[in-house]
Design an enzyme around this catalytic site. Structure first.
Site, PDB file in Angstrom:
ATOM      1  CG  PHE A  28      -8.366  16.597 -24.695  1.00 49.23           C
ATOM      2  CD1 PHE A  28      -8.951  15.800 -23.732  1.00 49.23           C
ATOM      3  CD2 PHE A  28      -8.590  16.302 -26.031  1.00 49.23           C
ATOM      4  CE1 PHE A  28      -9.700  14.694 -24.100  1.00 49.23           C
ATOM      5  CE2 PHE A  28      -9.351  15.201 -26.402  1.00 49.23           C
ATOM      6  CZ  PHE A  28      -9.916  14.395 -25.433  1.00 49.23           C
ATOM      7  CG  ASP A  29     -12.925  16.782 -25.144  1.00 50.21           C
ATOM      8  OD1 ASP A  29     -11.799  16.435 -25.488  1.00 50.21           O
ATOM      9  OD2 ASP A  29     -13.879  16.003 -25.062  1.00 50.21           O
ATOM     10  CG  ASP A  34      -2.253  17.978 -21.419  1.00 51.42           C
ATOM     11  OD1 ASP A  34      -3.493  18.059 -21.409  1.00 51.42           O
ATOM     12  OD2 ASP A  34      -1.654  16.900 -21.649  1.00 51.42           O
ATOM     13  CG  HIS A  82     -18.174  14.446 -27.546  1.00 52.53           C
ATOM     14  ND1 HIS A  82     -18.304  15.346 -26.498  1.00 52.53           N
ATOM     15  CD2 HIS A  82     -16.966  13.866 -27.388  1.00 52.53           C
ATOM     16  CE1 HIS A  82     -17.214  15.315 -25.759  1.00 52.53           C
ATOM     17  NE2 HIS A  82     -16.386  14.424 -26.269  1.00 52.53           N
ATOM     18  CE1 TYR A 105      -2.642   3.402   1.512  1.00 53.80           C
ATOM     19  CE2 TYR A 105      -4.145   1.840   0.468  1.00 53.80           C
ATOM     20  CZ  TYR A 105      -3.869   3.122   0.942  1.00 53.80           C
ATOM     21  OH  TYR A 105      -4.805   4.115   0.817  1.00 53.80           O
ATOM     22  CE  LYS A 122      -4.325  10.751 -24.240  1.00 51.14           C
ATOM     23  NZ  LYS A 122      -5.194  10.624 -23.058  1.00 51.14           N
ATOM     24  CB  ALA A 153      -1.149  13.624 -23.269  1.00 54.94           C
TER      25      ALA A 153
HETATM   26  C1  LIG Z   1      -4.014  16.412 -24.431  1.00 53.60           C
HETATM   27  C2  LIG Z   1      -4.834  15.591 -23.490  1.00 53.60           C
HETATM   28  C3  LIG Z   1      -5.596  14.492 -23.941  1.00 53.60           C
HETATM   29  O1  LIG Z   1      -5.568  14.171 -25.248  1.00 53.60           O
HETATM   30  C4  LIG Z   1      -6.367  13.745 -22.999  1.00 53.60           C
HETATM   31  C5  LIG Z   1      -7.184  12.659 -23.393  1.00 53.60           C
HETATM   32  N1  LIG Z   1      -7.329  12.399 -24.674  1.00 53.60           N
HETATM   33  C6  LIG Z   1      -8.131  11.513 -25.231  1.00 53.60           C
HETATM   34  C7  LIG Z   1      -8.974  10.587 -24.443  1.00 53.60           C
HETATM   35  C8  LIG Z   1      -8.168  11.462 -26.701  1.00 53.60           C
HETATM   36  O2  LIG Z   1      -8.879  10.629 -27.273  1.00 53.60           O
HETATM   37  O3  LIG Z   1      -7.460  12.318 -27.315  1.00 53.60           O
HETATM   38  C9  LIG Z   1      -6.332  14.136 -21.627  1.00 53.60           C
HETATM   39  C10 LIG Z   1      -7.120  13.389 -20.549  1.00 53.60           C
HETATM   40  O4  LIG Z   1      -6.410  12.209 -20.273  1.00 53.60           O
HETATM   41  P1  LIG Z   1      -7.189  10.878 -19.765  1.00 53.60           P
HETATM   42  O5  LIG Z   1      -8.017  10.421 -20.938  1.00 53.60           O
HETATM   43  O6  LIG Z   1      -8.041  11.262 -18.572  1.00 53.60           O
HETATM   44  O7  LIG Z   1      -6.091   9.907 -19.413  1.00 53.60           O
HETATM   45  C11 LIG Z   1      -5.565  15.216 -21.245  1.00 53.60           C
HETATM   46  N2  LIG Z   1      -4.840  15.929 -22.164  1.00 53.60           N
END
Ligand SMILES: CC1=C(O)/C(=C\N=C(/C)C(=O)O)C(COP(=O)(O)O)=CN1
Length: 457
Positions: free
Chosen positions: A123-124, A214, A449, A71, A257, A216
């Protein structure tokens, strides 16, 4: 010659089902003409997202067997922290279950009610978490991002003049922080240049603001810097990443990603130990104890190994050129796409593809439906359907960019699959004049969406 094929061989396969066209017509109708509502087994080539859909390596799978599920103080956490420090140069690190987990912990610590979070393009779900923290999300991406058909090397850049005048107009005290999304997903997976990052850093210093990333798709951004920015051609990806992040105060990351894992996220703070204490305080109730943050030990181990693997130039070169391979085939056929292609997807300009379909009838989403019928391909709309309605006027926002995103998972499909996708897009394009738009039969109140249901007009 060695650059012509995938820099890996396949050890395990997942057989794909291919539904008949009649079945696909029935299935998409039953799914309310919304590909999100299809079952994955009814999809042949899944280009919905590159998030969490990567194939892990044998090294990562081996790491899964070394999960220390204690843990507190898991050795996988200690390994993960070492890797983040080594790559990004940030001292304080906590895991989260995914990117949204990082956002819902960090943003409330940084944002006061009514403050602005200025980004290139959020991102949304990031925008949603800024708003859930009672902040206001603002996009200040370069105008070049809207010049879809023409080449610009860094369409993810901030418009520095716009950033300066926005901060001056609102006053630095009303800016919660600056957020640089690398690569810039919503603009078409487009990179941010090192020069632009340095400019944004100067702004942050001038006005006493935090600059967060961010992160990703951080490795793909670094690859584009190496390929396109003077002075970086001889630097390693790791050196470029290190320099990029040296200009930041911290980052959130969806590890789903560029960390090549199927679940996971991170918050990292460079050296502000006070801020880190606040983050840890928020993390424990929201995601879990500091050394696991909503993840199993095995997931942290796979992430630590993925973060190291993704820096490989052979991997990045193949991955990013696979996207270009698909994009080039579409451009050769005269199909309008965001050019140059981004790091993780080909973005088709739906408004140019279906000029006779009004934006209110979702041209890009309509193309996604037709691609599924044509060949069982699942793509996603990043445009009008996603943008939703103005919260006050309730009118459709009608964004400038209305894209079909053909999002390519990491190490999953070969270029033979890309050939099928290109052929299917061409066939839909050939019959575009007979394609009609879509209208709602059910419109959800937020993030519509994901669960909307539609029908042909
Ligand atoms: C730039 C960016 C993204 O592209 C993002 C998630 N993107 C998705 C799910 C996509 O299909 O692009 C997220 C959210 O991450 P998460 O899907 O919660 O692991 C944050 N920043």
């Amino acid at each position: 010659l060695t650059k012509m094929a995938e820099p890996y061989k396949i050890k395990m396969v997942e057989p794909l089902k291919i539904r008949t066209k009649e079945e696909r017509i029935r299935l998409i109708k039953e799914a309310g003409y919304n590909p999100f509502l299809l079952n994955a087994e009814d999809v042949y080539i899944d280009l919905l997202t590159d998030s969490g859909t990567s194939a892990m390596s044998d090294n990562q799978w081996a790491g899964m067997m070394l999960g220390d599920e204690s843990y507190a103080g898991s050795k996988n956490y200690i390994h993960l922290v070492e890797v983040v420090k080594d790559i990004f140069g940030y001292n304080y690190v906590v895991p989260t279950h995914q990117g949204r987990g990082a956002e819902k912990v960090l943003f409330p610590v940084l944002v006061k009610k009514g403050q602005y979070v200025v980004g290139n393009m959020h991102f949304d779900t990031t925008k949603a978490h800024i708003e859930l923290s009672e902040g206001i999300a603002v996009n200040l991406v370069t105008r070049e991002a809207e010049d879809v058909g023409n080449y610009h090397p860094f369409k993810g850049n901030f418009d520095i003049e716009a950033l300066k005048s926005f901060i001056e107009e609102k006053g630095p005290e009303n800016i919660a922080f600056i957020l640089a999304t690398v690569t810039c997903n919503s603009a078409g997976g487009q990179p941010v240049s090192m020069e632009n990052i340095k400019e944004v850093r100067k702004m942050a210093d001038k006005y006493g603001l935090y600059l967060f990333f961010d992160a990703a798709r951080f490795a793909e951004n670094a690859y584009f810097v190496k390929q396109r920015e003077k002075g970086y051609e001889n630097k390693s990806i790791k050196e470029i990443v290190r320099e990029m992040f040296s200009y930041g105060d911290g980052f959130t990351m969806s590890a789903k990603k560029d960390a090549l894992v199927n679940i996971g996220g991170l918050i990292a703070i460079k050296d502000d130990v006070e801020l880190f204490t606040k983050v840890k305080t928020m993390l424990i109730p929201m995601e879990g104890f500091v050394t696991y943050g909503g993840l199993a030990g095995r997931d942290m181990e796979a992430m630590a190994r993925g973060l190291e693997e993704v820096l490989s130039e052979d991997y990045l070169s193949w991955r990013i050129n696979q996207v270009k391979y698909l994009g080039d085939k579409l451009r050769e056929a005269g199909i309008p796409i965001q050019y140059p292609t981004g790091g993780h997807a080909v973005f088709i300009d739906g408004k140019k593809f279906l000029p006779h379909v009004p934006q209110e009838q979702f041209p890009s989403h309509t193309i996604c439906v037709e691609l599924y019928i044509e060949a069982g391909i699942r793509a996603v709309e990043v445009g009008t359907l996603l943008a939703g309605r103005d919260p006050v006027t309730k009118k459709e926002i009608l964004p400038a960019l209305d894209f079909v995103r053909l999002t390519i998972p990491r190490r999953v499909y070969t270029n033979s699959h890309m050939d099928v996708v290109a052929e299917a897009v061409k066939r839909v394009y050939a019959r575009r004049d007979s394609i009609k738009g879509l209208r709602f039969t059910y419109e959800p109140p937020i993030l519509r969406h994901f669960t909307a249901r539609l029908e042909p007009v």
